[in-house]
Design a protein around this motif. Structure first.
Motif, PDB file in Angstrom:
ATOM      1  N   THR A  39       0.858  -1.182   0.000  1.00 18.18           N
ATOM      2  CA  THR A  39       0.000   0.000   0.000  1.00 18.18           C
ATOM      3  C   THR A  39       0.897   1.234   0.000  1.00 18.18           C
ATOM      4  O   THR A  39       2.084   1.141   0.351  1.00 18.18           O
ATOM      5  CB  THR A  39      -0.907   0.050   1.250  1.00 18.18           C
ATOM      6  N   SER A  40       0.334   2.365  -0.363  1.00 17.08           N
ATOM      7  CA  SER A  40       1.132   3.592  -0.379  1.00 17.08           C
ATOM      8  C   SER A  40       1.597   3.946   1.030  1.00 17.08           C
ATOM      9  O   SER A  40       2.688   4.469   1.211  1.00 17.08           O
ATOM     10  CB  SER A  40       0.363   4.746  -1.017  1.00 17.08           C
ATOM     11  N   VAL A  41       0.801   3.628   2.040  1.00 17.87           N
ATOM     12  CA  VAL A  41       1.187   3.909   3.424  1.00 17.87           C
ATOM     13  C   VAL A  41       2.449   3.119   3.794  1.00 17.87           C
ATOM     14  O   VAL A  41       3.362   3.653   4.434  1.00 17.87           O
ATOM     15  CB  VAL A  41       0.025   3.592   4.405  1.00 17.87           C
ATOM     16  N   GLU A  42       2.517   1.848   3.377  1.00 16.47           N
ATOM     17  CA  GLU A  42       3.721   1.036   3.625  1.00 16.47           C
ATOM     18  C   GLU A  42       4.937   1.669   2.953  1.00 16.47           C
ATOM     19  O   GLU A  42       6.019   1.728   3.545  1.00 16.47           O
ATOM     20  CB  GLU A  42       3.561  -0.372   3.030  1.00 16.47           C
ATOM     21  N   ILE A  43       4.757   2.092   1.709  1.00 19.44           N
ATOM     22  CA  ILE A  43       5.868   2.690   0.969  1.00 19.44           C
ATOM     23  C   ILE A  43       6.354   3.950   1.679  1.00 19.44           C
ATOM     24  O   ILE A  43       7.556   4.138   1.865  1.00 19.44           O
ATOM     25  CB  ILE A  43       5.470   2.995  -0.492  1.00 19.44           C
ATOM     26  N   GLU A  44       5.412   4.791   2.108  1.00 16.56           N
ATOM     27  CA  GLU A  44       5.778   6.008   2.845  1.00 16.56           C
ATOM     28  C   GLU A  44       6.596   5.645   4.080  1.00 16.56           C
ATOM     29  O   GLU A  44       7.657   6.232   4.330  1.00 16.56           O
ATOM     30  CB  GLU A  44       4.517   6.768   3.288  1.00 16.56           C
ATOM     31  N   ARG A  45       6.092   4.692   4.858  1.00 20.10           N
ATOM     32  CA  ARG A  45       6.733   4.311   6.115  1.00 20.10           C
ATOM     33  C   ARG A  45       8.122   3.704   5.886  1.00 20.10           C
ATOM     34  O   ARG A  45       9.072   4.026   6.596  1.00 20.10           O
ATOM     35  CB  ARG A  45       5.832   3.317   6.864  1.00 20.10           C
ATOM     36  N   GLU A  46       8.252   2.849   4.895  1.00 24.18           N
ATOM     37  CA  GLU A  46       9.497   2.102   4.707  1.00 24.18           C
ATOM     38  C   GLU A  46      10.566   2.855   3.909  1.00 24.18           C
ATOM     39  O   GLU A  46      11.741   2.512   3.982  1.00 24.18           O
ATOM     40  CB  GLU A  46       9.215   0.755   4.043  1.00 24.18           C
ATOM     41  N   THR A  47      10.154   3.834   3.125  1.00 22.49           N
ATOM     42  CA  THR A  47      11.135   4.561   2.304  1.00 22.49           C
ATOM     43  C   THR A  47      11.398   5.974   2.816  1.00 22.49           C
ATOM     44  O   THR A  47      12.358   6.599   2.413  1.00 22.49           O
ATOM     45  CB  THR A  47      10.674   4.685   0.840  1.00 22.49           C
ATOM     46  N   GLY A  48      10.508   6.476   3.670  1.00 19.18           N
ATOM     47  CA  GLY A  48      10.650   7.849   4.146  1.00 19.18           C
ATOM     48  C   GLY A  48      10.110   8.879   3.162  1.00 19.18           C
ATOM     49  O   GLY A  48      10.251  10.074   3.380  1.00 19.18           O
ATOM     50  N   LEU A  49       9.494   8.417   2.071  1.00 18.17           N
ATOM     51  CA  LEU A  49       8.895   9.349   1.110  1.00 18.17           C
ATOM     52  C   LEU A  49       7.604   9.914   1.696  1.00 18.17           C
ATOM     53  O   LEU A  49       6.945   9.262   2.502  1.00 18.17           O
ATOM     54  CB  LEU A  49       8.579   8.623  -0.208  1.00 18.17           C
ATOM     55  N   ARG A  50       7.245  11.116   1.278  1.00 20.14           N
ATOM     56  CA  ARG A  50       5.988  11.731   1.718  1.00 20.14           C
ATOM     57  C   ARG A  50       4.847  11.257   0.820  1.00 20.14           C
ATOM     58  O   ARG A  50       5.073  10.811  -0.297  1.00 20.14           O
ATOM     59  CB  ARG A  50       6.113  13.257   1.697  1.00 20.14           C
ATOM     60  N   GLN A  51       3.617  11.395   1.308  1.00 18.68           N
ATOM     61  CA  GLN A  51       2.447  10.912   0.567  1.00 18.68           C
ATOM     62  C   GLN A  51       2.376  11.469  -0.852  1.00 18.68           C
ATOM     63  O   GLN A  51       2.174  10.694  -1.792  1.00 18.68           O
ATOM     64  CB  GLN A  51       1.162  11.215   1.361  1.00 18.68           C
ATOM     65  N   PRO A  52       2.579  12.785  -1.071  1.00 16.24           N
ATOM     66  CA  PRO A  52       2.497  13.279  -2.457  1.00 16.24           C
ATOM     67  C   PRO A  52       3.569  12.666  -3.361  1.00 16.24           C
ATOM     68  O   PRO A  52       3.316  12.407  -4.539  1.00 16.24           O
ATOM     69  CB  PRO A  52       2.705  14.793  -2.324  1.00 16.24           C
ATOM     70  N   GLU A  53       4.759  12.409  -2.791  1.00 11.38           N
ATOM     71  CA  GLU A  53       5.839  11.796  -3.582  1.00 11.38           C
ATOM     72  C   GLU A  53       5.456  10.378  -4.006  1.00 11.38           C
ATOM     73  O   GLU A  53       5.686   9.979  -5.147  1.00 11.38           O
ATOM     74  CB  GLU A  53       7.138  11.735  -2.757  1.00 11.38           C
ATOM     75  N   VAL A  54       4.869   9.618  -3.092  1.00 16.11           N
ATOM     76  CA  VAL A  54       4.450   8.246  -3.404  1.00 16.11           C
ATOM     77  C   VAL A  54       3.345   8.275  -4.456  1.00 16.11           C
ATOM     78  O   VAL A  54       3.356   7.496  -5.403  1.00 16.11           O
ATOM     79  CB  VAL A  54       3.997   7.494  -2.128  1.00 16.11           C
ATOM     80  N   SER A  55       2.421   9.212  -4.318  1.00 14.13           N
ATOM     81  CA  SER A  55       1.323   9.337  -5.267  1.00 14.13           C
ATOM     82  C   SER A  55       1.853   9.617  -6.682  1.00 14.13           C
ATOM     83  O   SER A  55       1.431   8.984  -7.651  1.00 14.13           O
ATOM     84  CB  SER A  55       0.400  10.463  -4.803  1.00 14.13           C
TER      85      SER A  55
END
Length: 120
Positions: A39-55
């Motif tokens: 999920t995008s939340v996992e990616i944010e948490r594990e990579t340190g990227l912010r929500q807009p960056e993941v989007s």
């Protein structure tokens, strides 16, 4: 930034960035490479990227045809949750990147040869 990626994963992300893959896309791809669905939340948490960056990374990856998106059930209100998975193997994606780089090298070499024709 609190990267949780291994040293090897960090190196891979850096090489992808040198290959003109946007930073957020590089980190997202590296994180997803050995995962089934994320999920995008996992990616944010594990990579340190912010929500807009993941989007933005997910849009980029979907345009390339490298990921698929699945709507997941969510309890209550808030942002809908989507599951993402690679639509082809990580090796196939790497092969596309390598071929794109090789094509660029050939174009640069051709351009160099053409420019040499204008020497006086």
């Amino acid at each position: 930034m609190n990267m949780v990626l291994s040293e090897d994963a960090e190196k891979l992300a850096k090489y992808l960035m040198i290959a003109d893959i946007p930073r957020s896309v590089a980190y997202t791809l590296v994180y997803m490479r050995d995962k089934d669905e994320v999920t995008s939340v996992e990616i944010e948490r594990e990579t340190g990227l912010r929500q807009p960056e993941v989007s933005i990374a997910m849009q980029w990856l979907r345009r390339k045809g490298w990921i698929t998106k699945r709507n997941m059930k969510k309890e209550g209100k808030g942002r809908p949750i989507h599951g993402y998975r690679l639509s082809k193997s990580f090796n196939e994606i790497l092969e596309e990147i390598i071929q794109d780089l090789s094509k660029k090298i050939n174009e640069i070499n051709y351009n160099i040869e053409q420019l040499k024709n204008y020497r006086r």
